[in-house]
Design a protein around this motif. Sequence first.
Motif, PDB file in Angstrom:
ATOM      1  N   PRO A   1       0.811  -1.239   0.000  1.00  0.00           N
ATOM      2  CA  PRO A   1       0.000   0.000   0.000  1.00  0.00           C
ATOM      3  C   PRO A   1       0.834   1.274   0.000  1.00  0.00           C
ATOM      4  O   PRO A   1       0.309   2.347  -0.321  1.00  0.00           O
ATOM      5  N   LEU A   2       2.113   1.179   0.349  1.00  0.00           N
ATOM      6  CA  LEU A   2       2.960   2.380   0.382  1.00  0.00           C
ATOM      7  C   LEU A   2       3.532   2.727  -0.986  1.00  0.00           C
ATOM      8  O   LEU A   2       4.074   3.828  -1.168  1.00  0.00           O
ATOM      9  N   LEU A   3       3.438   1.805  -1.934  1.00  0.00           N
ATOM     10  CA  LEU A   3       3.978   2.058  -3.266  1.00  0.00           C
ATOM     11  C   LEU A   3       3.001   2.896  -4.077  1.00  0.00           C
ATOM     12  O   LEU A   3       1.788   2.668  -4.034  1.00  0.00           O
ATOM     13  N   PRO A   4       3.477   3.869  -4.816  1.00  0.00           N
ATOM     14  CA  PRO A   4       2.571   4.690  -5.629  1.00  0.00           C
ATOM     15  C   PRO A   4       1.989   3.872  -6.777  1.00  0.00           C
ATOM     16  O   PRO A   4       2.676   3.061  -7.412  1.00  0.00           O
ATOM     17  N   GLY A   5       0.723   4.055  -7.045  1.00  0.00           N
ATOM     18  CA  GLY A   5       0.064   3.362  -8.148  1.00  0.00           C
ATOM     19  C   GLY A   5      -0.109   4.285  -9.330  1.00  0.00           C
ATOM     20  O   GLY A   5       0.037   5.506  -9.236  1.00  0.00           O
ATOM     21  N   ARG A   6      -0.414   3.684 -10.486  1.00  0.00           N
ATOM     22  CA  ARG A   6      -0.575   4.467 -11.709  1.00  0.00           C
ATOM     23  C   ARG A   6      -1.763   5.421 -11.612  1.00  0.00           C
ATOM     24  O   ARG A   6      -1.777   6.483 -12.195  1.00  0.00           O
ATOM     25  N   ARG A   7      -2.774   5.027 -10.845  1.00  0.00           N
ATOM     26  CA  ARG A   7      -3.939   5.882 -10.737  1.00  0.00           C
ATOM     27  C   ARG A   7      -3.631   7.172  -9.970  1.00  0.00           C
ATOM     28  O   ARG A   7      -4.412   8.113  -9.968  1.00  0.00           O
ATOM     29  N   ASP A   8      -2.484   7.175  -9.243  1.00  0.00           N
ATOM     30  CA  ASP A   8      -2.118   8.382  -8.511  1.00  0.00           C
ATOM     31  C   ASP A   8      -1.461   9.439  -9.412  1.00  0.00           C
ATOM     32  O   ASP A   8      -1.242  10.569  -8.986  1.00  0.00           O
ATOM     33  N   ALA A   9      -1.102   9.053 -10.675  1.00  0.00           N
ATOM     34  CA  ALA A   9      -0.433   9.984 -11.588  1.00  0.00           C
ATOM     35  C   ALA A   9      -1.488  10.705 -12.432  1.00  0.00           C
ATOM     36  O   ALA A   9      -2.197  10.076 -13.229  1.00  0.00           O
ATOM     37  N   LEU A  10      -1.624  11.991 -12.249  1.00  0.00           N
ATOM     38  CA  LEU A  10      -2.579  12.813 -12.991  1.00  0.00           C
ATOM     39  C   LEU A  10      -1.811  13.712 -13.977  1.00  0.00           C
ATOM     40  O   LEU A  10      -0.742  14.249 -13.645  1.00  0.00           O
TER      41      LEU A  10
ATOM     42  N   LEU B   1      -5.620  -9.001  15.360  1.00  0.00           N
ATOM     43  CA  LEU B   1      -6.754  -9.032  14.437  1.00  0.00           C
ATOM     44  C   LEU B   1      -7.674  -7.831  14.655  1.00  0.00           C
ATOM     45  O   LEU B   1      -8.181  -7.231  13.692  1.00  0.00           O
ATOM     46  N   ALA B   2      -7.883  -7.461  15.933  1.00  0.00           N
ATOM     47  CA  ALA B   2      -8.710  -6.288  16.226  1.00  0.00           C
ATOM     48  C   ALA B   2      -8.072  -5.020  15.663  1.00  0.00           C
ATOM     49  O   ALA B   2      -8.768  -4.139  15.145  1.00  0.00           O
ATOM     50  N   LEU B   3      -6.730  -4.918  15.730  1.00  0.00           N
ATOM     51  CA  LEU B   3      -6.034  -3.766  15.164  1.00  0.00           C
ATOM     52  C   LEU B   3      -6.222  -3.716  13.655  1.00  0.00           C
ATOM     53  O   LEU B   3      -6.465  -2.646  13.073  1.00  0.00           O
ATOM     54  N   GLY B   4      -6.127  -4.871  13.007  1.00  0.00           N
ATOM     55  CA  GLY B   4      -6.330  -4.917  11.567  1.00  0.00           C
ATOM     56  C   GLY B   4      -7.738  -4.504  11.170  1.00  0.00           C
ATOM     57  O   GLY B   4      -7.931  -3.766  10.191  1.00  0.00           O
ATOM     58  N   ILE B   5      -8.738  -4.977  11.926  1.00  0.00           N
ATOM     59  CA  ILE B   5     -10.131  -4.608  11.627  1.00  0.00           C
ATOM     60  C   ILE B   5     -10.342  -3.113  11.832  1.00  0.00           C
ATOM     61  O   ILE B   5     -11.027  -2.448  11.040  1.00  0.00           O
ATOM     62  N   ALA B   6      -9.749  -2.553  12.901  1.00  0.00           N
ATOM     63  CA  ALA B   6      -9.880  -1.117  13.157  1.00  0.00           C
ATOM     64  C   ALA B   6      -9.260  -0.303  12.020  1.00  0.00           C
ATOM     65  O   ALA B   6      -9.825   0.712  11.582  1.00  0.00           O
ATOM     66  N   CYS B   7      -8.095  -0.745  11.510  1.00  0.00           N
ATOM     67  CA  CYS B   7      -7.453  -0.033  10.401  1.00  0.00           C
ATOM     68  C   CYS B   7      -8.320  -0.097   9.143  1.00  0.00           C
ATOM     69  O   CYS B   7      -8.460   0.896   8.418  1.00  0.00           O
ATOM     70  N   CYS B   8      -8.925  -1.263   8.891  1.00  0.00           N
ATOM     71  CA  CYS B   8      -9.801  -1.392   7.725  1.00  0.00           C
ATOM     72  C   CYS B   8     -11.029  -0.497   7.855  1.00  0.00           C
ATOM     73  O   CYS B   8     -11.471   0.122   6.872  1.00  0.00           O
ATOM     74  N   ALA B   9     -11.569  -0.413   9.070  1.00  0.00           N
ATOM     75  CA  ALA B   9     -12.741   0.435   9.290  1.00  0.00           C
ATOM     76  C   ALA B   9     -12.396   1.902   9.056  1.00  0.00           C
ATOM     77  O   ALA B   9     -13.148   2.646   8.391  1.00  0.00           O
ATOM     78  N   LEU B  10     -11.242   2.347   9.575  1.00  0.00           N
ATOM     79  CA  LEU B  10     -10.817   3.729   9.338  1.00  0.00           C
ATOM     80  C   LEU B  10     -10.535   3.978   7.862  1.00  0.00           C
ATOM     81  O   LEU B  10     -10.828   5.059   7.323  1.00  0.00           O
ATOM     82  N   LEU B  11      -9.966   2.982   7.203  1.00  0.00           N
ATOM     83  CA  LEU B  11      -9.669   3.103   5.780  1.00  0.00           C
ATOM     84  C   LEU B  11     -10.951   3.314   4.974  1.00  0.00           C
ATOM     85  O   LEU B  11     -11.034   4.189   4.097  1.00  0.00           O
ATOM     86  N   LEU B  12     -11.963   2.522   5.292  1.00  0.00           N
ATOM     87  CA  LEU B  12     -13.243   2.666   4.602  1.00  0.00           C
ATOM     88  C   LEU B  12     -13.889   4.016   4.898  1.00  0.00           C
ATOM     89  O   LEU B  12     -14.477   4.657   4.019  1.00  0.00           O
TER      90      LEU B  12
ATOM     91  N   ALA C   1      -1.185  -0.335   5.053  1.00  0.00           N
ATOM     92  CA  ALA C   1      -0.008  -1.118   5.448  1.00  0.00           C
ATOM     93  C   ALA C   1      -0.210  -1.744   6.827  1.00  0.00           C
ATOM     94  O   ALA C   1       0.125  -2.922   7.054  1.00  0.00           O
ATOM     95  N   LEU C   2      -0.755  -0.961   7.760  1.00  0.00           N
ATOM     96  CA  LEU C   2      -0.995  -1.493   9.100  1.00  0.00           C
ATOM     97  C   LEU C   2      -2.026  -2.623   9.073  1.00  0.00           C
ATOM     98  O   LEU C   2      -1.891  -3.611   9.804  1.00  0.00           O
ATOM     99  N   ALA C   3      -3.060  -2.487   8.258  1.00  0.00           N
ATOM    100  CA  ALA C   3      -4.083  -3.532   8.171  1.00  0.00           C
ATOM    101  C   ALA C   3      -3.472  -4.841   7.672  1.00  0.00           C
ATOM    102  O   ALA C   3      -3.750  -5.919   8.214  1.00  0.00           O
ATOM    103  N   VAL C   4      -2.635  -4.761   6.639  1.00  0.00           N
ATOM    104  CA  VAL C   4      -1.992  -5.977   6.107  1.00  0.00           C
ATOM    105  C   VAL C   4      -1.042  -6.573   7.138  1.00  0.00           C
ATOM    106  O   VAL C   4      -1.036  -7.791   7.386  1.00  0.00           O
ATOM    107  N   ALA C   5      -0.216  -5.720   7.781  1.00  0.00           N
ATOM    108  CA  ALA C   5       0.752  -6.208   8.770  1.00  0.00           C
ATOM    109  C   ALA C   5       0.033  -6.854   9.958  1.00  0.00           C
ATOM    110  O   ALA C   5       0.440  -7.933  10.434  1.00  0.00           O
ATOM    111  N   ALA C   6      -1.027  -6.213  10.473  1.00  0.00           N
ATOM    112  CA  ALA C   6      -1.747  -6.767  11.619  1.00  0.00           C
ATOM    113  C   ALA C   6      -2.403  -8.094  11.264  1.00  0.00           C
ATOM    114  O   ALA C   6      -2.423  -9.026  12.074  1.00  0.00           O
ATOM    115  N   THR C   7      -2.927  -8.212  10.044  1.00  0.00           N
ATOM    116  CA  THR C   7      -3.548  -9.476   9.616  1.00  0.00           C
ATOM    117  C   THR C   7      -2.513 -10.591   9.536  1.00  0.00           C
ATOM    118  O   THR C   7      -2.755 -11.721   9.967  1.00  0.00           O
ATOM    119  N   VAL C   8      -1.339 -10.272   8.987  1.00  0.00           N
ATOM    120  CA  VAL C   8      -0.271 -11.278   8.895  1.00  0.00           C
ATOM    121  C   VAL C   8       0.164 -11.730  10.283  1.00  0.00           C
ATOM    122  O   VAL C   8       0.351 -12.927  10.545  1.00  0.00           O
TER     123      VAL C   8
END
Length: 338
Positions: free
Chosen positions: A22-31, A316-327, A57-64
């Motif tokens: 998630p920290l890597l820039p994606g093509r959709r970020d280039a305008l 797992l609770a940390l990962g869910i919280a990060c996903c909720a904030l992300l949404l 990144a935190l959501a993926v790390a916490a899930t792992v």
Amino acid sequence: MNAALEFSRAWALLLLPLALLPLLPGRRDALVFSHVPWLPPDRAGAALGWALRVLGALAVAATVVAIAGPQRPETFVQRTGHGAEIVLLVDRSRSMDERMVPSDWRTIDPLNLRYQAASRGEPKGKVARELLAKFVAERRDDRFSLMFFSSNAIRIVRFTQHDAVVQAGITAGNIGRGLSDTDVGRALAAAFAEFDGRAYSGSRIVLMVSDGGARLDAATKQRLHAAALRNRVSLAWIYLRSVNGPKLDTPGQASEAVPEIALHRFFQTLPGHYRAYEAEAPEDLARAVADVARQQNFPLDYAERVPRRELGRIALALGIACCALLLALRAVTLGAWR
């Protein structure tokens, strides 16, 4: 205290580099703009973009980490309290199923006392178990070991400070009927041996609850004397005296023929502190247990077992919280664009 962290599925940690995606820039970020300096600075948008990436990144790390099964291993913590290491040695012979005399036994005609005890008294074993359960519940800093005995000693619980385990063991003593034979010598040897190999950390006592005595041979007496001296153990005997049973302090050499008196006199020769209590009615037994509680209240060093703790739910609770904030941030961003 060992604060190390363990993983039940450590191989899952190999997936942690995925948290960088998630920290890597994606093509959709280039305008595409014809002239970049014409764009006004958007610090809030940049901060929001980085917040979304970090949360991802935190959501993926916490899930792992949750998949890896993190846990804090079982540890021991040295503590100091006031109490004792106590072996509860409870007679489970058939005579313990007999009834004690009622509380008002002193007002009953002696000729009618045996009948009144058989019809109105509480079973000795039941009264003893109830009072010992209360005794254990009130002594939080003590470490208890529980044994029942008749012809053999049966270890129910090794030394523990978790009174729920001891309470369950005391309750289990109510199952079935006892045996007719009683071997006090073998039971006491097993009780004294409970302290073998244990570091001396404070007061030690064997609390024996029984309604009968025994005549011990010379070899058994010698073994018990050596074990009490080696482990520095005190002994308290709560003698549940039956109707017309012998009194422990009966004088004279002729009384040596009575097993209870002979056992009492042998206990007086043991190297540790010895105390005897005669209990005829339930209130006598209650007073005896209360006196033991008052006597055994010295400083005690002990190692408390801290059980293993699973930490996967926290990750797992940390990962869910990060996903909720992300949404939530995505929803805010989309609302602003519209």
